[in-house]
Structure formats: structure tokens, C-alpha cells
Design a protein around this motif. Structure first.
Motif, PDB file in Angstrom:
ATOM      1  N   ASP A 116       0.904  -1.083  -0.086  1.00 39.50           N
ATOM      2  CA  ASP A 116      -0.065  -0.216   0.162  1.00 39.50           C
ATOM      3  C   ASP A 116       0.820   1.136  -0.108  1.00 39.50           C
ATOM      4  O   ASP A 116       0.569   2.258   0.778  1.00 39.50           O
ATOM      5  CB  ASP A 116      -0.933   0.119   1.123  1.00 39.50           C
ATOM      6  N   GLY A 117       1.821   1.163  -0.867  1.00 39.66           N
ATOM      7  CA  GLY A 117       2.923   2.251  -1.163  1.00 39.66           C
ATOM      8  C   GLY A 117       3.809   2.686   0.066  1.00 39.66           C
ATOM      9  O   GLY A 117       4.662   3.668  -0.152  1.00 39.66           O
ATOM     10  N   LYS A 118       3.784   2.000   1.080  1.00 36.25           N
ATOM     11  CA  LYS A 118       4.771   1.953   1.985  1.00 36.25           C
ATOM     12  C   LYS A 118       6.260   0.972   1.778  1.00 36.25           C
ATOM     13  O   LYS A 118       5.770  -0.187   1.718  1.00 36.25           O
ATOM     14  CB  LYS A 118       4.212   1.680   3.468  1.00 36.25           C
ATOM     15  N   ARG A 119       7.273   1.628   1.686  1.00 36.11           N
ATOM     16  CA  ARG A 119       8.403   0.514   1.665  1.00 36.11           C
ATOM     17  C   ARG A 119       8.557  -0.153   2.984  1.00 36.11           C
ATOM     18  O   ARG A 119       8.883   0.267   3.934  1.00 36.11           O
ATOM     19  CB  ARG A 119       9.572   1.339   1.125  1.00 36.11           C
ATOM     20  N   ILE A 120       8.745  -1.517   2.698  1.00 37.89           N
ATOM     21  CA  ILE A 120       8.838  -2.312   3.731  1.00 37.89           C
ATOM     22  C   ILE A 120      10.177  -2.842   3.818  1.00 37.89           C
ATOM     23  O   ILE A 120      10.682  -3.531   4.956  1.00 37.89           O
ATOM     24  CB  ILE A 120       7.770  -3.451   3.835  1.00 37.89           C
ATOM     25  N   ALA A 121      10.928  -2.987   2.580  1.00 37.57           N
ATOM     26  CA  ALA A 121      12.287  -3.725   2.700  1.00 37.57           C
ATOM     27  C   ALA A 121      13.033  -3.225   1.172  1.00 37.57           C
ATOM     28  O   ALA A 121      12.296  -2.770   0.424  1.00 37.57           O
ATOM     29  CB  ALA A 121      12.320  -5.152   2.489  1.00 37.57           C
ATOM     30  N   VAL A 122      14.207  -3.197   1.276  1.00 37.70           N
ATOM     31  CA  VAL A 122      14.865  -2.921   0.052  1.00 37.70           C
ATOM     32  C   VAL A 122      16.241  -3.907   0.249  1.00 37.70           C
ATOM     33  O   VAL A 122      16.897  -4.120   1.213  1.00 37.70           O
ATOM     34  CB  VAL A 122      15.578  -1.474  -0.108  1.00 37.70           C
ATOM     35  N   PHE A 123      16.500  -4.286  -1.153  1.00 38.00           N
ATOM     36  CA  PHE A 123      17.698  -5.163  -1.296  1.00 38.00           C
ATOM     37  C   PHE A 123      18.701  -4.278  -2.179  1.00 38.00           C
ATOM     38  O   PHE A 123      18.302  -3.924  -3.257  1.00 38.00           O
ATOM     39  CB  PHE A 123      17.633  -6.422  -2.022  1.00 38.00           C
ATOM     40  N   THR A 124      19.824  -4.177  -1.946  1.00 36.17           N
ATOM     41  CA  THR A 124      20.966  -3.558  -2.602  1.00 36.17           C
ATOM     42  C   THR A 124      22.200  -4.313  -3.066  1.00 36.17           C
ATOM     43  O   THR A 124      23.246  -3.635  -3.683  1.00 36.17           O
ATOM     44  CB  THR A 124      21.340  -2.067  -1.883  1.00 36.17           C
ATOM     45  N   GLN A 125      22.204  -5.586  -2.747  1.00 38.71           N
ATOM     46  CA  GLN A 125      23.418  -6.301  -3.118  1.00 38.71           C
ATOM     47  C   GLN A 125      23.289  -6.606  -4.874  1.00 38.71           C
ATOM     48  O   GLN A 125      22.673  -7.620  -5.299  1.00 38.71           O
ATOM     49  CB  GLN A 125      23.290  -7.518  -2.529  1.00 38.71           C
ATOM     50  N   LYS A 126      24.185  -5.841  -5.230  1.00 38.04           N
ATOM     51  CA  LYS A 126      24.087  -5.438  -6.826  1.00 38.04           C
ATOM     52  C   LYS A 126      24.320  -7.063  -7.503  1.00 38.04           C
ATOM     53  O   LYS A 126      23.896  -7.257  -8.655  1.00 38.04           O
ATOM     54  CB  LYS A 126      24.875  -4.502  -7.320  1.00 38.04           C
ATOM     55  N   GLU A 127      25.185  -7.895  -6.805  1.00 32.09           N
ATOM     56  CA  GLU A 127      25.569  -9.069  -7.703  1.00 32.09           C
ATOM     57  C   GLU A 127      24.310 -10.014  -7.744  1.00 32.09           C
ATOM     58  O   GLU A 127      24.243 -10.857  -8.200  1.00 32.09           O
ATOM     59  CB  GLU A 127      26.784  -9.873  -6.775  1.00 32.09           C
ATOM     60  N   PHE A 128      23.439  -9.927  -6.910  1.00 28.74           N
ATOM     61  CA  PHE A 128      22.109 -10.451  -6.965  1.00 28.74           C
ATOM     62  C   PHE A 128      20.997  -9.851  -7.584  1.00 28.74           C
ATOM     63  O   PHE A 128      19.909 -10.612  -7.684  1.00 28.74           O
ATOM     64  CB  PHE A 128      21.664 -10.825  -5.343  1.00 28.74           C
ATOM     65  N   ILE A 129      21.057  -8.627  -7.953  1.00 28.47           N
ATOM     66  CA  ILE A 129      20.007  -7.866  -8.706  1.00 28.47           C
ATOM     67  C   ILE A 129      19.757  -8.488 -10.180  1.00 28.47           C
ATOM     68  O   ILE A 129      20.799  -8.563 -10.675  1.00 28.47           O
ATOM     69  CB  ILE A 129      20.194  -6.507  -8.685  1.00 28.47           C
ATOM     70  N   PRO A 130      18.627  -8.914 -10.515  1.00 31.32           N
ATOM     71  CA  PRO A 130      18.591  -9.380 -11.891  1.00 31.32           C
ATOM     72  C   PRO A 130      18.749  -8.622 -12.919  1.00 31.32           C
ATOM     73  O   PRO A 130      18.583  -7.432 -12.917  1.00 31.32           O
ATOM     74  CB  PRO A 130      16.895  -9.782 -11.893  1.00 31.32           C
ATOM     75  N   SER A 131      19.397  -8.851 -14.104  1.00 30.19           N
ATOM     76  CA  SER A 131      19.798  -8.158 -15.062  1.00 30.19           C
ATOM     77  C   SER A 131      19.422  -8.457 -16.302  1.00 30.19           C
ATOM     78  O   SER A 131      20.038  -8.066 -17.568  1.00 30.19           O
ATOM     79  CB  SER A 131      21.467  -8.087 -15.011  1.00 30.19           C
ATOM     80  N   VAL A 132      18.323  -9.487 -16.499  1.00 29.55           N
ATOM     81  CA  VAL A 132      17.880  -9.954 -17.755  1.00 29.55           C
ATOM     82  C   VAL A 132      16.336  -9.612 -17.913  1.00 29.55           C
ATOM     83  O   VAL A 132      15.910  -9.635 -16.926  1.00 29.55           O
ATOM     84  CB  VAL A 132      18.309 -11.307 -17.963  1.00 29.55           C
ATOM     85  N   PRO A 133      15.967  -9.795 -19.181  1.00 32.64           N
ATOM     86  CA  PRO A 133      14.284  -9.567 -19.131  1.00 32.64           C
ATOM     87  C   PRO A 133      13.798 -10.845 -18.738  1.00 32.64           C
ATOM     88  O   PRO A 133      14.175 -12.019 -18.947  1.00 32.64           O
ATOM     89  CB  PRO A 133      14.362  -9.354 -20.785  1.00 32.64           C
ATOM     90  N   GLY A 134      12.645 -10.661 -18.248  1.00 29.45           N
ATOM     91  CA  GLY A 134      11.721 -11.923 -17.926  1.00 29.45           C
ATOM     92  C   GLY A 134      10.021 -11.385 -18.093  1.00 29.45           C
ATOM     93  O   GLY A 134       9.744 -10.424 -18.594  1.00 29.45           O
ATOM     94  N   LYS A 135       9.232 -12.520 -17.111  1.00 25.04           N
ATOM     95  CA  LYS A 135       7.851 -12.150 -17.128  1.00 25.04           C
ATOM     96  C   LYS A 135       7.453 -11.970 -15.785  1.00 25.04           C
ATOM     97  O   LYS A 135       8.274 -12.173 -14.865  1.00 25.04           O
ATOM     98  CB  LYS A 135       7.457 -13.105 -17.905  1.00 25.04           C
ATOM     99  N   ILE A 136       6.097 -11.465 -15.468  1.00 27.40           N
ATOM    100  CA  ILE A 136       5.481 -11.544 -14.467  1.00 27.40           C
ATOM    101  C   ILE A 136       4.587 -12.786 -14.372  1.00 27.40           C
ATOM    102  O   ILE A 136       3.840 -13.243 -15.283  1.00 27.40           O
ATOM    103  CB  ILE A 136       4.500 -10.194 -14.334  1.00 27.40           C
ATOM    104  N   ILE A 137       4.528 -13.326 -12.963  1.00 25.24           N
ATOM    105  CA  ILE A 137       3.596 -14.455 -12.864  1.00 25.24           C
ATOM    106  C   ILE A 137       3.026 -14.375 -11.805  1.00 25.24           C
ATOM    107  O   ILE A 137       3.261 -13.712 -10.576  1.00 25.24           O
ATOM    108  CB  ILE A 137       4.702 -15.793 -12.673  1.00 25.24           C
ATOM    109  N   LEU A 138       1.615 -14.776 -11.546  1.00 26.34           N
ATOM    110  CA  LEU A 138       0.988 -14.852 -10.518  1.00 26.34           C
ATOM    111  C   LEU A 138       0.576 -16.128 -10.126  1.00 26.34           C
ATOM    112  O   LEU A 138       0.177 -16.914 -11.157  1.00 26.34           O
ATOM    113  CB  LEU A 138      -0.311 -13.888 -10.582  1.00 26.34           C
TER     114      LEU A 138
END
Length: 372
Positions: A230-252
Motif C-alpha cells: 500500500d505504497g509503504k516501503r517495507i524492505a530494500v535489497f541493494t546487493q548488486k551481484e544478486f539483482i536480476p539483469s535480464v528480461p523476463g515475465k510476471i507470474i501470479l
């Protein structure tokens, strides 16, 4: 080139012309003076409270596959089935009540196994767009009250590049947690278990998610992945070696495999998760889409043609009239279509009965629509 309405009927898509538009240079999160300011070029918005059939919406593909218990890493295998993905649009616009009863939206069902079943029958949808790289992705979700399922909302490339928000119904009445994951080679080396890796976080959210809809969101850039409710930030990850860097899709997905430490279950009765909408603002890896953005943004008035994405600051509701009360905002529901020029948009009004985008109608493009 041009194509006929007949083609639009088949695809359900319209790519509306490149005249000057309010958002021709993209959509942004945060103000321009924020360290987390980011602009995204493309848009995907689905209001499931007004969509009569998920199979008619070319933005989404109900999934159908089966895996055994070993591959599912649980006591049961999983069988995703199209019949467990059910559209339940509003019976009366603005009521919030679906034609089939209950809350309006897209229903994802996890079924109680019958005696002798080796698989739990579940529901899952994936976006048709698989060119999503860096994004702000939001969904209005009300998970099940039934113990023993996992409601998952995530971006996916493969098992080592994945951004995941997971709601475990076994946790709702006690810990009231939301599980946040960036899957990486570390989690794969642990047999798919990310819980001991630096990009897993269990956040106590202070409410029972199954009581009502909330907006679950993650913003993904090269520098960080931030998570919101609901618009409130609850967490953030900044470890760049683990941040995805390729295209993909959304899944529910709404699933269970009987594994005690995660989904638990399987559910003792049929369980449903309801999704009222998905909104994604993203960059595309498709060279053609990149060229289209450059073309429509060329010579534009910089930030004045970038639209700030409104934050959903209260639980989303389709039965209210204003954004302050919780009504979600959609650029694609702008009456003139001015805020989605150049976007691949599937309409969700009466025009969708013919498979034709309502934006094309509003733009007065007549018997053919321009692809550019």
C-alpha cells in the motif's frame, strides 16, 4: 504498416499512434529530486474487476503444466490447470461484487486433493510480455483464508534470476508475515531454498492479508529492489551481484505442495486467491519497442512528458469513487487514451467483446489502426 480490424479482433491488441501525448517519454516512480527516481518506457495494466474472460486478454496466459513431488520439492507434485484460473468481473460496475459472488477479480484456485492424488491442482497466469527488464510492478491481492497454500506474485527469468513476494496462509493468524526473495545461484545451490541467503527477508506486516485487498509492489532498478505494501516501503535489497539483469515475465500463482516449512498443506478445502489488478511500468529489452520509445520521445519536453505513477497509499477497492478512498488509478482508463499513446494496450470496456482496443476507438482511428 497497417493492419485491419480483423487482425485486431484476433490479437486483442492495438498499438495507438505516436502523436504527442502526456506520457510519451514514460512513467516514473518517485519525484525527480528523489535518489530513487526512475523512468520506465512501457506499460501493462490489467483491471481484472472488469475483465470478462482472462482467455480473451492477450496480456496474460493461463498456465498448464505438471511436475512431480520430487521436482516440486514437497510431499505432492503440482498441476497447473486453466480451469483453476477464473475471471469473476463485477456484476455491477463499482460494486466490488463479482458475477459469481464474492469479490470481483481474477480467481486463482488451489484445490484440495482427493484420495490417491499425487498432485495439487493449482492456478497460475504469466504475462505474455517476456521483455520486462527493470520495472515497478504492482498487484491488488486478497489471499485465501484456508491454511496450507502459497500466494506468489513475482517476476521470473529462471531459478537464479527471480524477484518474489510470497504469502503463506499458514502464517496469517500468527506471525502475519510477507516473504521477500531474490533468487540467485546461492538459493539454487541450496536446492531452491533462499531462506539462508542475504536476499531473503521475512517481514512482519501487522495485519492478516486475507482480510482484504492490499497492493503488493516491487520496484526493480540496476541499483536496488524495493518492496512495498500500500505504497509503504517495507524492505530494500541493494546487493548488486544478486539483482536480476535480464528480461523476463510476471507470474501470479496460488499453489501448494505439502512441504511443511513453506506452503504447508495441502489445503483441506478448495482455496482461492483473488487478484483485482496488475499494473507494470517497465523497460523493454525488445529493440523494436526501444526504437518506438525513442521515436515518440524525440524532441519532447523532457520531464514534462514523463508521468509520475500515483502511489496506492491505502488498500485498493473497486467499490469506491476516489483514489483517496482506495480506487486504483489506471493510465489506460484515460477516456482519450492520451496517457498510453504508443503502448501495447488491451482494452477492458465493452469494446473488448470484439477484441478491439477501446483506445483505438477513442482515438477515432476508424477501420484500421496504425502500427508504428
Amino acid at each position: 504498416m497497417k493492419f485491419s480490424i480483423a487482425a485486431a479482433v484476433l490479437t486483442g491488441l492495438a498499438l495507438v499512434g505516436n502523436a504527442v501525448a502526456d506520457c510519451e517519454c514514460g512513467y516514473s516512480v518517485n519525484a525527480t529530486d528523489s535518489e530513487h527516481y526512475a523512468v520506465f518506457t512501457d506499460l501493462l495494466e490489467s483491471d481484472f474487476t472488469s475483465l470478462s474472460s482472462i482467455t480473451a486478454d492477450t496480456d496474460w496466459r493461463p498456465q498448464e503444466w505438471k511436475m512431480d513431488a520430487l521436482k516440486s520439492r514437497g510431499q505432492f507434485g503440482r498441476s497447473t490447470e486453466v480451469e483453476n484460473v477464473i475471471s469473476n468481473p463485477e456484476k455491477k460496475k463499482g460494486s466490488g461484487i463479482g458475477k459469481n459472488g464474492g469479490e470481483a477479480g481474477l480467481e486463482l484456485w488451489a484445490r484440495a486433493p482427493e484420495a490417491g492424488d499425487e498432485h495439487v491442482r493449482v492456478g497460475e497466469v504469466a504475462s505474455s510480455r517476456e521483455d520486462i527488464i527493470f520495472a515497478s510492478i504492482r498487484a491488488g491481492i486478497k489471499p485465501t483464508t484456508v491454511n496450507g497454500t502459497c500466494g506468489a506474485f513475482f517476476w521470473y527469468f529462471n531459478d537464479t534470476q527471480e524477484i518474489d513476494m510470497e504469502l503463506l496462509s499458514r502464517e496469517f493468524n500468527q506471525n502475519k508475515n510477507l516473504n521477500l526473495v531474490l533468487h540467485s545461484p546461492l538459493s539454487l545451490s541450496n536446492g531452491g531454498d533462499a531462506s539462508t541467503t542475504p536476499t531473503f527477508q521475512k517481514v512482519e506486516i501487522g495485519f492478516n492479508p486475507s482480510d482484504t485487498f492490499h497492493e503488493y509492489r516491487f520496484d526493480w532498478t540496476k541499483e536496488y529492489v524495493a518492496f512495498f505494501i500500500d505504497g509503504k516501503r517495507i524492505a530494500v535489497f541493494t546487493q548488486k551481484e544478486f539483482i536480476p539483469s535480464v528480461p523476463g515475465k510476471i507470474i501470479l500463482s496460488h499453489w501448494s505442495n505439502g512441504e511443511p516449512s513453506w506452503s504447508a498443506g495441502p489445503p483441506a478445502e478448495d482455496a482461492k486467491m483473488v487478484v483485482s489488478y496488475v499494473k507494470a511500468y517497465f523497460n523493454s529489452s525488445d529493440p523494436d519497442r526501444q526504437k518506438k520509445h525513442q521515436s515518440r520521445c524525440k524532441g519532447a519536453d523532457g520531464p514534462n512528458t514523463v508521468c509520475l505513477i500515483p502511489d496506492q497509499l491505502v488498500p485498493p477497492r473497486s467499490d469506491v469513487a476516489t483514489e483517496q478512498e482506495g480506487k486504483p488509478y489506471f493510465f489506460s482508463q484515460d477516456p482519450l487514451g492520451d496517457k498510453v499513446k504508443g503502448q501495447l494496450v488491451y482494452g477492458n470496456t465493452a469494446a473488448t467483446k470484439t477484441g478491439m482496443s477501446f483506445l483505438a476507438l477513442a482515438a477515432g482511428l476508424g477501420a484500421s489502426m496504425l502500427l508504428f
